[in-house]
Motif scaffolding. Structure first.
Motif, PDB file in Angstrom:
ATOM      1  N   LEU A 242      42.098 -70.761  32.398  1.00 54.50           N
ATOM      2  CA  LEU A 242      42.242 -69.460  33.047  1.00 54.50           C
ATOM      3  C   LEU A 242      41.411 -68.441  32.269  1.00 54.50           C
ATOM      4  O   LEU A 242      41.890 -67.844  31.310  1.00 54.50           O
ATOM      5  CB  LEU A 242      43.716 -69.067  33.072  1.00 54.50           C
ATOM      6  N   PRO A 243      40.134 -68.285  32.638  1.00 58.63           N
ATOM      7  CA  PRO A 243      39.272 -67.335  31.935  1.00 58.63           C
ATOM      8  C   PRO A 243      39.541 -65.913  32.422  1.00 58.63           C
ATOM      9  O   PRO A 243      39.274 -65.587  33.578  1.00 58.63           O
ATOM     10  CB  PRO A 243      37.859 -67.800  32.285  1.00 58.63           C
ATOM     11  N   LEU A 244      40.111 -65.103  31.563  1.00 61.11           N
ATOM     12  CA  LEU A 244      40.523 -63.747  31.921  1.00 61.11           C
ATOM     13  C   LEU A 244      39.482 -62.763  31.394  1.00 61.11           C
ATOM     14  O   LEU A 244      39.416 -62.485  30.200  1.00 61.11           O
ATOM     15  CB  LEU A 244      41.899 -63.472  31.309  1.00 61.11           C
TER      16      LEU A 244
ATOM     17  N   GLU B  89      30.653 -69.974  24.617  1.00 56.64           N
ATOM     18  CA  GLU B  89      31.659 -71.018  24.849  1.00 56.64           C
ATOM     19  C   GLU B  89      31.979 -71.285  26.314  1.00 56.64           C
ATOM     20  O   GLU B  89      32.602 -72.295  26.641  1.00 56.64           O
ATOM     21  CB  GLU B  89      32.942 -70.737  24.067  1.00 56.64           C
ATOM     22  N   MET B  90      31.560 -70.419  27.222  1.00 52.86           N
ATOM     23  CA  MET B  90      31.916 -70.595  28.633  1.00 52.86           C
ATOM     24  C   MET B  90      31.475 -71.940  29.226  1.00 52.86           C
ATOM     25  O   MET B  90      32.266 -72.575  29.934  1.00 52.86           O
ATOM     26  CB  MET B  90      31.409 -69.433  29.474  1.00 52.86           C
ATOM     27  N   PRO B  91      30.268 -72.431  28.958  1.00 53.73           N
ATOM     28  CA  PRO B  91      29.909 -73.748  29.510  1.00 53.73           C
ATOM     29  C   PRO B  91      30.839 -74.870  29.036  1.00 53.73           C
ATOM     30  O   PRO B  91      31.168 -75.767  29.811  1.00 53.73           O
ATOM     31  CB  PRO B  91      28.474 -73.965  29.027  1.00 53.73           C
TER      32      PRO B  91
ATOM     33  N   TYR C 142      28.537 -66.409  36.339  1.00 54.71           N
ATOM     34  CA  TYR C 142      28.998 -67.759  36.669  1.00 54.71           C
ATOM     35  C   TYR C 142      27.894 -68.532  37.395  1.00 54.71           C
ATOM     36  O   TYR C 142      27.632 -69.690  37.077  1.00 54.71           O
ATOM     37  CB  TYR C 142      30.234 -67.699  37.567  1.00 54.71           C
ATOM     38  N   ALA C 143      27.264 -67.891  38.373  1.00 55.00           N
ATOM     39  CA  ALA C 143      26.227 -68.558  39.169  1.00 55.00           C
ATOM     40  C   ALA C 143      25.024 -68.929  38.300  1.00 55.00           C
ATOM     41  O   ALA C 143      24.532 -70.064  38.383  1.00 55.00           O
ATOM     42  CB  ALA C 143      25.789 -67.661  40.315  1.00 55.00           C
TER      43      ALA C 143
ATOM     44  N   LEU D 128      28.702 -72.328  36.361  1.00 54.43           N
ATOM     45  CA  LEU D 128      30.108 -72.509  35.998  1.00 54.43           C
ATOM     46  C   LEU D 128      30.883 -72.717  37.295  1.00 54.43           C
ATOM     47  O   LEU D 128      31.379 -71.778  37.908  1.00 54.43           O
ATOM     48  CB  LEU D 128      30.624 -71.290  35.229  1.00 54.43           C
ATOM     49  N   THR D 129      30.967 -73.957  37.724  1.00 53.43           N
ATOM     50  CA  THR D 129      31.529 -74.259  39.039  1.00 53.43           C
ATOM     51  C   THR D 129      32.982 -74.723  39.004  1.00 53.43           C
ATOM     52  O   THR D 129      33.605 -74.862  40.053  1.00 53.43           O
ATOM     53  CB  THR D 129      30.681 -75.349  39.719  1.00 53.43           C
TER      54      THR D 129
END
Length: 152
Positions: A70-72, A51-53, A86-87, A91-92
């Motif tokens: 706010l991704p904790l 789900e991050m994208p 992230y890179a 995920l910018t």
């Protein structure tokens, strides 16, 4: 968004602390006046990774003026993997934050990863979704926009 459980009325949240990528301590008070989608996740959690994208696209679509994802991260020993994660996935639009010692997880009674909690501009829980979701879908965007607009 069928899995999103809307609270009967906005409920106050307990105080909890977390850190940013530089280990600077933060609290939810830093986002007062903004609608927040607090997402508990980890690099080792397959549904979280999936789900991050869509969370990144949601943040891009909503802008940062009145709304923040706010991704904790619950990564402890695997913490060094977060920035490369992230890179690799480009995920910018999301910041990097950590729940050291899983204190926020406990304070907010989260038992499933991922879990996303929608928080209004006054810092109250509007609802939550346990499990992954496609946050860049029209129904998710509509829910976030409605939450932001209700803060006016």
């Amino acid at each position: 968004m069928a899995k999103f459980a809307l609270a009967k009325e906005p409920k106050p949240l307990p105080e909890f602390a977390f850190t940013d990528a530089e280990d600077k301590p933060l609290t939810l008070a830093a986002y007062k006046g903004k609608t927040v989608l607090l997402n508990f996740w980890a690099t080792w959690c397959a549904p979280c990774v999936k789900e991050m994208p869509s969370l990144d696209k949601l943040q891009a679509e909503m802008g940062k003026e009145r709304f923040v994802v706010l991704p904790l991260s619950l990564d402890g020993p695997s913490r060094p993997k977060v920035a490369p994660f992230y890179a690799d996935r480009k995920l910018t639009h999301l910041g990097i934050f950590f729940d050291k010692g899983k204190k926020a997880l406990g304070a907010l009674d989260v038992s499933v990863l991922p879990t996303s909690i929608l928080i209004d501009a006054q810092g109250r829980e509007l609802g939550r979704l346990e499990g992954d979701a496609e946050w860049d879908r029209p129904e998710a965007l509509a829910l976030m926009k409605a939450a932001v607009e209700s803060a006016k």
